[in-house]
Enzyme design. Structure first.
Site, short mmCIF file in Angstrom:
data_model
loop_
_atom_site.label_atom_id
_atom_site.label_comp_id
_atom_site.label_asym_id
_atom_site.label_seq_id
_atom_site.Cartn_x
_atom_site.Cartn_y
_atom_site.Cartn_z
N THR A 66 0.79 -1.23 0.00
CA THR A 66 0.00 0.00 0.00
C THR A 66 0.82 1.28 0.00
OG1 THR A 66 -0.10 0.05 2.41
CG2 THR A 66 -1.86 -1.14 1.27
N GLU A 110 -4.21 -6.15 -1.06
CA GLU A 110 -3.27 -5.10 -0.65
C GLU A 110 -2.71 -5.44 0.73
OE1 GLU A 110 -2.11 -2.33 -1.98
OE2 GLU A 110 -3.45 -1.82 -3.67
N HIS A 155 1.89 -7.05 -8.50
CA HIS A 155 1.47 -5.94 -9.34
C HIS A 155 2.55 -5.60 -10.37
CE1 HIS A 155 -0.77 -1.79 -9.38
NE2 HIS A 155 -0.94 -2.48 -10.48
#
Length: 280
Positions: free
Chosen positions: A47, A109, A156
């Site tokens: 995050t 996350e 990601h």
């Protein structure tokens, strides 16, 4: 004289109270064989913030995730988006034949500050082991429910290597492999290939082709441009985090060759017919 207006009023009221049309007639007794779960991938993020600010961002901004893993003691998950709905966590993304992975993935996350720039270079923050323990439990649950393929748990940065670094080089992918969640290059196979690549390093085009075979969106130019370096660096952060400078070296080639080469199947022994001899 009063009867006619009363009849007219009754007809008007009856016309306003129309009966809604019936719904479609549905028969749920049949099901098609050619179908699959919408969820194909699980994408892991960090995050770059603490828990309170992460909650605010993921609940009030234009980004979201299905799950948020806190950095509290003990850590736990907030369920922010139902798995049946799309969360906006992947952005512009690509892996193998899929683009825009928001529609085909679950986003997780993890509260982690990410990295900071120092005079000695970029320094990443480690993950708490208690967070990883919780993450593995959730991943196993999602994989079982949605039948996620082992190679489809990604970072990601895997799906957006030109713009994302998360979950970074300190994310312990090997622990996920040890938990049976993702495939991992066998050390003996890497060691067996290493001398050959040390003797002669493949051309850049070989690296680009192999990275594309693995799943990355990577240029196929034969040139070691910055975009290619970025993809190599992302690959290195996962499988060789001790050095992830984006240089196509022999160890990276050996690892890449192993992860893109399936293990040969063992030969199936031929069945022999048993001959029984009956006594005379």
């Amino acid at each position: 004289m009063k009867i006619v207006p009363l009849l007219a009023l009754t007809a008007l009221v009856a016309g306003c109270a129309t009966v809604p049309p019936p719904g479609p007639r549905l028969d749920h007794t049949l099901t098609a064989r050619a179908q699959s779960d919408r969820i194909k991938y699980i994408i892991v993020h960090y995050t770059v913030s603490d828990t309170p600010r992460s909650i605010k961002t993921l609940t009030t901004a234009d980004v979201s995730a299905h799950y948020l893993l806190t950095d509290t003691d003990p850590p736990f998950f907030y369920t922010l988006v139902d798995e049946s709905r799309q969360a906006n966590h992947a952005g512009y993304s690509s892996w193998k034949i899929y683009n825009q992975l928001n529609s085909a993935s679950i986003g997780i996350e993890i509260v982690n500050p990410g990295f900071k720039e120092t005079p000695e270079g970029r320094v990443y923050a480690p993950f708490k082991q208690s967070q990883i323990d919780q993450l593995i439990l959730l991943l196993k649950d999602i994989v079982k429910r949605h039948n996620i393929a082992p190679g489809n748990i990604l970072g990601h940065n895997d799906i957006a290597p030109q713009r994302k670094q998360d979950p970074g080089p300190l994310f312990p992918w090997k622990q996920l492999a040890d938990a049976g969640l993702i495939p991992w290059p066998e050390a003996s196979r890497v060691a067996a290939r290493l001398p050959g690549f040390q003797e002669q390093l493949p051309e850049v085009a070989w690296f680009q082709r192999k990275l594309a075979d693995h799943g990355y969106a990577v240029p196929q130019t034969g040139e070691l441009d910055q975009a290619t370096r970025n993809v190599i660096s992302v690959f290195q952060t996962k499988y060789r985090p001790a050095l992830y400078d984006g240089t196509p070296d022999a160890e990276t080639a050996a690892i890449l060759d192993v992860v893109t080469s399936p293990v040969p199947a063992l030969p199936v022994p031929a069945l022999t017919q048993e001959i029984s001899v009956e006594p005379h």
